[in-house]
Scaffold this motif. Structure first.
Motif, PDB file in Angstrom:
ATOM      1  N   ALA B 149      49.886  14.404  34.651  1.00 36.86           N
ATOM      2  CA  ALA B 149      49.630  14.767  36.046  1.00 36.86           C
ATOM      3  C   ALA B 149      50.487  15.967  36.458  1.00 36.86           C
ATOM      4  CB  ALA B 149      49.905  13.570  36.961  1.00 36.86           C
ATOM      5  N   TYR B 150      51.733  15.997  35.977  1.00 36.14           N
ATOM      6  CA  TYR B 150      52.615  17.106  36.333  1.00 36.14           C
ATOM      7  C   TYR B 150      52.342  18.368  35.517  1.00 36.14           C
ATOM      8  CZ  TYR B 150      55.680  13.961  39.045  1.00 36.14           C
ATOM      9  OH  TYR B 150      56.200  13.102  39.964  1.00 36.14           O
ATOM     10  N   LEU B 151      52.085  18.208  34.211  1.00 35.89           N
ATOM     11  CA  LEU B 151      52.085  19.367  33.309  1.00 35.89           C
ATOM     12  C   LEU B 151      50.746  20.065  33.173  1.00 35.89           C
ATOM     13  CD1 LEU B 151      54.365  18.095  30.384  1.00 35.89           C
ATOM     14  CD2 LEU B 151      54.993  19.413  32.417  1.00 35.89           C
ATOM     15  N   ASP B 152      49.647  19.366  33.435  1.00 36.05           N
ATOM     16  CA  ASP B 152      48.340  19.950  33.121  1.00 36.05           C
ATOM     17  C   ASP B 152      48.114  21.291  33.817  1.00 36.05           C
ATOM     18  OD1 ASP B 152      47.863  17.928  31.396  1.00 36.05           O
ATOM     19  OD2 ASP B 152      46.384  16.867  32.621  1.00 36.05           O
ATOM     20  N   GLU B 153      48.607  21.380  35.051  1.00 34.49           N
ATOM     21  CA  GLU B 153      48.469  22.637  35.805  1.00 34.49           C
ATOM     22  C   GLU B 153      49.223  23.792  35.118  1.00 34.49           C
ATOM     23  OE1 GLU B 153      49.949  21.958  39.741  1.00 34.49           O
ATOM     24  OE2 GLU B 153      50.323  24.094  40.068  1.00 34.49           O
ATOM     25  N   LEU B 154      50.441  23.501  34.611  1.00 36.88           N
ATOM     26  CA  LEU B 154      51.223  24.535  33.926  1.00 36.88           C
ATOM     27  C   LEU B 154      50.560  24.919  32.608  1.00 36.88           C
ATOM     28  CD1 LEU B 154      54.876  23.142  34.403  1.00 36.88           C
ATOM     29  CD2 LEU B 154      53.654  24.796  35.824  1.00 36.88           C
ATOM     30  N   LEU B 155      50.014  23.922  31.905  1.00 34.13           N
ATOM     31  CA  LEU B 155      49.378  24.181  30.610  1.00 34.13           C
ATOM     32  C   LEU B 155      48.105  25.002  30.801  1.00 34.13           C
ATOM     33  CD1 LEU B 155      49.925  20.620  29.132  1.00 34.13           C
ATOM     34  CD2 LEU B 155      51.193  22.703  28.537  1.00 34.13           C
ATOM     35  N   ALA B 156      47.359  24.664  31.850  1.00 31.19           N
ATOM     36  CA  ALA B 156      46.128  25.419  32.131  1.00 31.19           C
ATOM     37  C   ALA B 156      46.454  26.887  32.445  1.00 31.19           C
ATOM     38  CB  ALA B 156      45.378  24.779  33.291  1.00 31.19           C
ATOM     39  N   ALA B 157      47.646  27.109  32.999  1.00 33.37           N
ATOM     40  CA  ALA B 157      48.042  28.488  33.316  1.00 33.37           C
ATOM     41  C   ALA B 157      48.557  29.237  32.093  1.00 33.37           C
ATOM     42  CB  ALA B 157      49.111  28.476  34.409  1.00 33.37           C
ATOM     43  N   GLY B 158      48.685  28.531  30.947  1.00 35.24           N
ATOM     44  CA  GLY B 158      48.980  29.212  29.689  1.00 35.24           C
ATOM     45  C   GLY B 158      50.449  29.383  29.330  1.00 35.24           C
ATOM     46  N   ILE B 159      51.349  28.546  29.881  1.00 35.90           N
ATOM     47  CA  ILE B 159      52.766  28.671  29.487  1.00 35.90           C
ATOM     48  C   ILE B 159      52.930  28.417  27.988  1.00 35.90           C
ATOM     49  CG2 ILE B 159      53.652  27.995  31.758  1.00 35.90           C
ATOM     50  CD1 ILE B 159      54.334  25.204  30.341  1.00 35.90           C
ATOM     51  N   ASP B 160      53.894  29.141  27.372  1.00 32.01           N
ATOM     52  CA  ASP B 160      54.207  28.850  25.967  1.00 32.01           C
ATOM     53  C   ASP B 160      55.622  28.293  25.822  1.00 32.01           C
ATOM     54  OD1 ASP B 160      55.878  31.039  26.253  1.00 32.01           O
ATOM     55  OD2 ASP B 160      55.156  32.092  24.463  1.00 32.01           O
ATOM     56  N   THR B 161      56.329  28.177  26.945  1.00 30.44           N
ATOM     57  CA  THR B 161      57.716  27.712  26.952  1.00 30.44           C
ATOM     58  C   THR B 161      57.902  26.834  28.184  1.00 30.44           C
ATOM     59  OG1 THR B 161      58.402  29.785  25.915  1.00 30.44           O
ATOM     60  CG2 THR B 161      60.137  28.466  26.963  1.00 30.44           C
ATOM     61  N   LEU B 162      58.615  25.712  28.002  1.00 28.85           N
ATOM     62  CA  LEU B 162      58.810  24.791  29.119  1.00 28.85           C
ATOM     63  C   LEU B 162      60.281  24.403  29.193  1.00 28.85           C
ATOM     64  CD1 LEU B 162      57.524  22.974  31.356  1.00 28.85           C
ATOM     65  CD2 LEU B 162      57.325  21.192  29.596  1.00 28.85           C
ATOM     66  N   VAL B 163      60.911  24.698  30.335  1.00 30.97           N
ATOM     67  CA  VAL B 163      62.327  24.363  30.523  1.00 30.97           C
ATOM     68  C   VAL B 163      62.439  22.976  31.149  1.00 30.97           C
ATOM     69  CG1 VAL B 163      64.490  25.030  31.624  1.00 30.97           C
ATOM     70  CG2 VAL B 163      62.870  26.797  30.907  1.00 30.97           C
TER      71      VAL B 163
END
Lengths: 254, 254
Positions: B149-163
């Motif tokens: 629920a939290y990450l899908d939005e960031l993944l859809a935006a194409g991040i390759d690094t997650l802090v």
């Protein structure tokens, strides 16, 4: 606050939210008693005529201390909720959900057993419900799954009554009720507490006469007033009290 | 604490957990600064030679204030983590997950942009992760669903690094990494911070000489020491620091 303001429309309410130190549900008894005493002292300086400890964890740990130390009547939320549960159960199996602190204190079990020692009380801490309610994550698969994870054990044990033993849980009432099923009666201590407040004020001759102008409620918080106004609106009615959320005052006891 | 004790085995560490007032992540900037100052003052009275603000929210809000006011070097956890993320990203899209306070402060965005203005920083508050970690609810469908629920939005935006921008999140690392997928590099600021502590002590000539007897760590908490020993063991190694959890001292700043 909402139930009391609705039940007693002539009474001005001073609400104190210790928003800088919440949640209380994960803290130790000593710390909860210390903070509850500081909150009560602050409210007594504002000349309140009656104190409602409108938090199950603080009621569980601090009610006896506050009753001993304060010169005014002190009401908690556990006794009214436990009484309703005793009236509601048919099979004498009552479930109680609350914070870690409330469950560990054994306060619900003690009050229920004082009324009817034959009732079996199954208490279950549900620590994720408070952050879900605070975040407004009140429906969908995550709250439903969390509710099942917490409640399935109580349901398998055959409870027919479930006490919402934390003032946050009524926000999750629909997801909790759905997980519990139609056969389980949900008890919300807020209504029961408001009734006891009314009875106590009447019995002591302290009630305000009806028919005057609407009372002015006051909201005090220990963290940012703006943040409280945002979350507080989730807990309070769209009607009267929410109007006053524009006038939230910052206080502290240090 | 764990990473610093591992990286610098000769250094005695005084750990202060403001366990009576956690979580900080939901509090306002003013309150976090006030509490962080009280914690720092208490530690300075114990003659620490360097202070690590080992909380992302406190680093985000209070680091500048503490650096101005204290006579010792003060390190936060945001700069080291942001530096690692800048080194790690290939497509210049970095995700940051943290508390409401950390995200709202914009601290990660500011540090990343100071290093490389072309990097896009997508920050997302994940308030349920702290209670999940505190409760030890680290695997299974609920944490997995919360992570999606939290990450899908960031993944859809194409991040390759997650802090992992909160000191609680490394406990949920496996569930977060699974939701993020193999293509995303996870950055944990604890290791990066421990390296900066080592560099700073060396540069200032403050490092303890190696080879002596193992240092004696101290644990201070503002709530019940027994409760801390129970949860603290989840965060600390089975090895050296956990041994010392038997000697937790209660402190307060009121």
């Amino acid at each position: 606050m909402r139930r009391i303001a609705t039940r007693l429309p002539a009474e001005p309410v001073i609400y104190l939210g210790d928003t800088a130190r919440v949640p209380y549900g994960t803290k130790s008894a000593d710390t909860v008693i210390r903070y509850a005493r500081a909150c009560a002292t602050l409210l007594c300086k504002r000349n309140v005529k009656l104190l409602v400890v409108a938090c199950n964890t603080a009621s569980a740990y601090a009610l006896d201390t506050l009753r001993e130390e304060l010169p005014i009547p002190v009401l908690g939320v556990i006794e009214p909720g436990a009484q309703r549960a005793v009236q509601a159960t048919r099979n004498r199996k009552v479930g109680v959900i609350g914070t870690v602190g409330t469950v560990r204190s054994g306060a619900y079990q003690a009050v229920v057993h004082a009324l009817d020692p034959a009732i079996e009380v199954l208490a279950k801490p549900c620590p994720l419900f408070v952050p879900l309610a605070e975040e407004g994550w009140l429906e969908g698969p995550v709250p439903a799954q969390v509710a099942h994870a917490y409640l399935d054990e109580l349901l398998a044990a055959g409870i027919d009554t479930l006490v919402l033993g934390c003032t946050h849980y009524p926000l999750l009432r629909s997801v909790i009720a759905e997980a519990a099923g139609d056969a389980v009666t949900i008890v919300d201590s807020a209504e029961a507490t408001a009734a006891v407040v009314a009875d106590t004020l009447a019995a002591m001759g302290l009630a305000c006469a009806p028919g005057g102008p609407p009372p002015r409620h006051r909201f005090l918080v220990t963290d940012d007033p703006a943040g409280f106004a945002r979350i507080g609106a989730r807990f309070l009615d769209e009607g009267h009290p929410a109007r006053d959320l524009a006038e939230v005052e910052w206080v502290d006891f240090q």
